[in-house]
Design a protein around this motif. Structure first.
Motif, PDB file in Angstrom:
ATOM      1  N   ASN A 136       1.024  -1.268   0.037  1.00 13.34           N
ATOM      2  CA  ASN A 136       0.424  -0.299  -0.216  1.00 13.34           C
ATOM      3  C   ASN A 136       1.096   1.140  -0.065  1.00 13.34           C
ATOM      4  OD1 ASN A 136      -1.997   2.228   0.512  1.00 13.34           O
ATOM      5  ND2 ASN A 136      -2.659   0.924   2.086  1.00 13.34           N
ATOM      6  N   PRO A 137       0.581   2.024  -0.886  1.00 12.22           N
ATOM      7  CA  PRO A 137       1.643   3.214  -1.161  1.00 12.22           C
ATOM      8  C   PRO A 137       1.615   4.579   0.082  1.00 12.22           C
ATOM      9  CG  PRO A 137       0.582   3.396  -3.630  1.00 12.22           C
ATOM     10  CD  PRO A 137       0.167   1.583  -2.267  1.00 12.22           C
ATOM     11  N   HIS A 138       0.253   4.009   0.011  1.00 13.66           N
ATOM     12  CA  HIS A 138      -0.433   5.234   0.645  1.00 13.66           C
ATOM     13  C   HIS A 138      -0.647   5.002   2.875  1.00 13.66           C
ATOM     14  CE1 HIS A 138      -2.236   7.028  -2.663  1.00 13.66           C
ATOM     15  NE2 HIS A 138      -2.509   6.325  -2.960  1.00 13.66           N
ATOM     16  N   LEU A 139       0.531   4.167   3.059  1.00  8.61           N
ATOM     17  CA  LEU A 139       0.102   3.730   4.462  1.00  8.61           C
ATOM     18  C   LEU A 139       1.930   2.822   5.160  1.00  8.61           C
ATOM     19  CD1 LEU A 139      -1.664   2.675   6.560  1.00  8.61           C
ATOM     20  CD2 LEU A 139      -1.240   0.735   5.785  1.00  8.61           C
ATOM     21  N   ALA A 140       2.402   3.543   6.021  1.00  4.53           N
ATOM     22  CA  ALA A 140       3.540   3.642   5.766  1.00  4.53           C
ATOM     23  C   ALA A 140       3.633   2.765   8.025  1.00  4.53           C
ATOM     24  CB  ALA A 140       4.707   4.256   6.128  1.00  4.53           C
ATOM     25  N   ALA A 150      -3.797   9.156   2.793  1.00  5.60           N
ATOM     26  CA  ALA A 150      -4.683   9.233   2.027  1.00  5.60           C
ATOM     27  C   ALA A 150      -6.188   8.423   3.017  1.00  5.60           C
ATOM     28  CB  ALA A 150      -4.473   8.056   1.350  1.00  5.60           C
ATOM     29  N   PRO A 151      -7.642   8.994   2.450  1.00  2.00           N
ATOM     30  CA  PRO A 151      -8.368   8.864   3.659  1.00  2.00           C
ATOM     31  C   PRO A 151      -9.196   7.246   3.669  1.00  2.00           C
ATOM     32  CG  PRO A 151      -9.578   9.586   1.889  1.00  2.00           C
ATOM     33  CD  PRO A 151      -7.852   9.591   1.715  1.00  2.00           C
ATOM     34  N   PRO A 205      -7.111   7.858  10.639  1.00  3.09           N
ATOM     35  CA  PRO A 205      -7.456   8.812   9.889  1.00  3.09           C
ATOM     36  C   PRO A 205      -5.701   9.229   9.036  1.00  3.09           C
ATOM     37  CG  PRO A 205      -6.669   9.684  12.605  1.00  3.09           C
ATOM     38  CD  PRO A 205      -6.862   8.240  11.905  1.00  3.09           C
ATOM     39  N   GLU A 206      -5.600  10.085   8.115  1.00  2.00           N
ATOM     40  CA  GLU A 206      -4.662  10.678   7.744  1.00  2.00           C
ATOM     41  C   GLU A 206      -3.696  11.753   8.284  1.00  2.00           C
ATOM     42  OE1 GLU A 206      -5.353  12.652   3.078  1.00  2.00           O
ATOM     43  OE2 GLU A 206      -7.724  12.723   4.399  1.00  2.00           O
TER      44      GLU A 206
END
Length: 602
Positions: A482-486, A505-506, A555-556
């Motif tokens: 997932n490129p939007h999550l670390a 990202a939401p 949340p973001e």
């Protein structure tokens, strides 16, 4: 103190040595039905105990490390005792299990001795205590089934009967407390045995009240308002004790009842556990053959369901004693004969209608579990023959007859005093052994209600197999995709985990290798100050298929996320009720001590 001065009591305890001896052999009976379960139950309990959790509702390594709320729905008493012996005596896990069974055998003799001593005297108590230890079904529970929970609960049944009898005949605060403690102990030892035994305990209470009313009332055959008041007065103390016993165990009973539907119940009652396949054939009740196999359909089980010919003969003599027109013991003899017949009937196919239409009956899983009631009754009835002997002119102080009866009972069961010692399975008593056991036996793989499939392996299991400590249960395979999550793991515990999270990202979720169950809670915190920003209970919507594993929304931005297994409202209510009950019991004991000191001063 009177008990400790009794030669009869110490003789009964000494005669348990023949039942204990097989458990003192080197090695472990790994092939016994629940022997591996027992080891791994204590292993799991000890892991949570190491983190300061004395009553672990969540077991972390069930289902290949996904976890399972085992002790939230399965009584923890026997495992607690095993873990306590393991820690205090510095035993191996295998020896802790064996020590627990030794303790249950000793408790069995002590409890039955107390109960029958108060009913028929010390000579009869010796015979009953020996009979209860050596009744074949009890030996099956210990040597063949290795049923730790059931063995402890079975041992406690006479103790509850003893306390109830005292509360009826001597209604005071100390006896109310004894009823509460013993009844709670049964609930905390085995859900199933408590279910089987509670109707018997209630009926026995009615018998005792009727007996006392008939003995005390001036016109016992004439029912009036005064007679009803008298019966209610007799009922108050024992009934209060039973209610307090349920309240004392409420921390376990309420969640077990309210939250049992959140696990996959088909794993408890379906398939092999279909009771229609496990009725006992009448001939099996008298078949002296002994084996170490499991219950199978048909009359050729290698698991013994025998009543014991010697004990059956003594029960027949008790029936003869009941047929005699006189004797103050006649009512209770008749009661236990009925319980014996009822227990035997419920094991056979003749009771199929009750199993199909009375839910309380079918919750026992296997019909042969009702041999618990038969074993209890056989032991209580075993010394009744002494009543016949005494009435024919024998001296009440003659100890030869009870000693001969005790010897006969032990001799009749002597062919069954053995365990089947085998080599340890792969992995032994370790987490690697637990993973192997789960994979090869399909046991301890319980799933919760959100799972669509039963797990067959996991990445956590891979770590256990190599002996690698588990430092996080984040599914990093999904995170890295997932490129939007670390995510970065910060702290890992049995019932919680804290991670650093960043997302741009939401509608992002952090995936964990933990099953959902009521109580899992998410807390969003400021990464710099630790201030709580958001806190919410996780629901079935916060899971991912096919195993119903946690998928926690975040949340973001940058945050700390903590997931923790916490008490639900029903658990908090149960805990509060139990704590308040402890307070009431302490007050009752204090009141009893005050009254006694007041009487002594007077």
């Amino acid at each position: 103190m009177k008990t400790l001065r009794s030669a009869s009591f110490w003789t009964a305890m000494l005669l348990t040595i023949f039942a204990i001896a097989p458990l003192l052999r080197p090695g472990y009976f790994w092939a016994a039905h629940d022997a591996r379960h027992d080891v791994f139950f204590i292993l799991q309990y000890n892991i949570t105990w190491n983190e300061g959790i004395l009553f672990p509702r969540w077991s972390p390594d069930w289902a290949f490390g996904y976890g399972y709320p085992f002790f939230n729905i399965y009584a923890p008493g026997a495992t607690f005792l095993g873990a306590l012996l393991y820690r205090t005596l510095h035993l191996t896990l295998e020896n802790a299990v064996k020590a627990t069974f030794i303790a249950t055998l000793l408790i069995s003799a002590w409890a039955m001795w107390l109960f029958v001593r108060d009913w028929l005297g010390e000579r009869a108590a010796l015979v009953a205590a020996v009979a209860f230890v050596y009744v074949p079904y009890h030996l099956v529970d210990v040597y063949v089934r290795a049923a730790m929970a059931e063995s402890l609960a079975l041992a406690l049944l006479p103790l509850s009967l003893w306390a109830l009898r005292r509360a009826v005949h001597r209604p005071n605060a100390i006896n109310v407390v004894l009823v509460a403690l013993t009844y709670a102990a049964i609930h905390l030892s085995s859900n199933l045995v408590a279910l089987l035994f509670t109707p018997v305990l209630g009926l026995y209470l009615l018998v005792l009240i009727c007996q006392r009313y008939l003995a005390d009332a001036q016109s016992p055959k004439r029912l009036s308002l005064a007679s009803w008041r008298l019966c209610v007065r007799y009922l108050l103390a024992p009934a209060a004790g039973l209610v307090l016993g349920v309240a004392l165990a409420a921390f376990f009973i309420l969640p077990a009842l309210a939250e049992k539907n959140f696990v996959n119940l088909s794993q408890w009652y379906g398939g092999y556990y279909d009771f229609h396949e496990h009725f006992v054939y009448f001939a099996q009740l008298f078949d002296p053959r002994w084996g170490f196999g499991i219950s199978t359909p048909g009359p050729d089980d290698s698991l013994s369901y025998q009543l014991g010919l010697a004990l059956f003969a003594l029960a027949a003599l008790a029936a003869w004693a009941w047929l005699r027109p006189s004797g103050k013991e006649r009512t209770e003899i008749g009661f236990w004969l009925l319980i014996l017949l009822g227990g035997v009937w419920l094991t056979t196919g003749a009771s199929a209608f009750a199993w199909d239409h009375v839910p309380m009956v079918s919750m026992a899983q296997f019909p042969w579990r009702y041999l618990t009631l038969a074993a209890l009754s056989l032991a209580i009835l075993a010394p009744v023959v002494l009543v016949l002997v005494d009435k024919k002119g024998a001296e009440a102080g003659n100890w030869l007859t009870p000693l001969l009866l005790a010897g006969l009972i032990i001799l009749a069961s002597s062919p069954y005093l053995r365990i089947q010692v085998t080599d340890p399975p792969p992995g032994g008593a370790t987490l690697a052994g637990l993973m192997t056991f789960e994979r090869t036996s399909d046991e301890m793989t319980g799933m919760t209600s959100t799972a669509e499939e039963i797990a067959t392996w996991s990445p956590i299991a891979d770590l256990h197999m190599t002996g690698t400590p588990v430092t996080t249960q984040v599914d990093y395979g999904l995170v890295e995709a997932n490129p939007h999550l670390a995510v970065d793991a910060r702290e890992h515990r049995v019932t919680s985990e804290t991670v650093w999270v960043w997302t741009d990202a939401p509608d992002q979720r952090v995936p964990f290798y933990r099953q959902w169950y009521p109580g899992w809670t998410a807390t969003i915190m400021d990464p710099d100050t630790g201030q709580v920003l958001q806190r919410f209970a996780l629901t079935p919507d916060d899971t991912r298929p096919p195993y119903g594993l946690l998928d926690v929304p975040v949340p973001e931005g940058e945050h700390l996320l903590r997931i923790s297994f916490e008490n639900t409202p029903i658990r908090k209510i149960g805990n509060a009720i139990s704590l308040f009950t402890v307070f009431l019991l302490v007050l009752l004991l204090g009141w009893n001590a005050y009254q006694r000191s007041k009487m002594q001063n007077f």
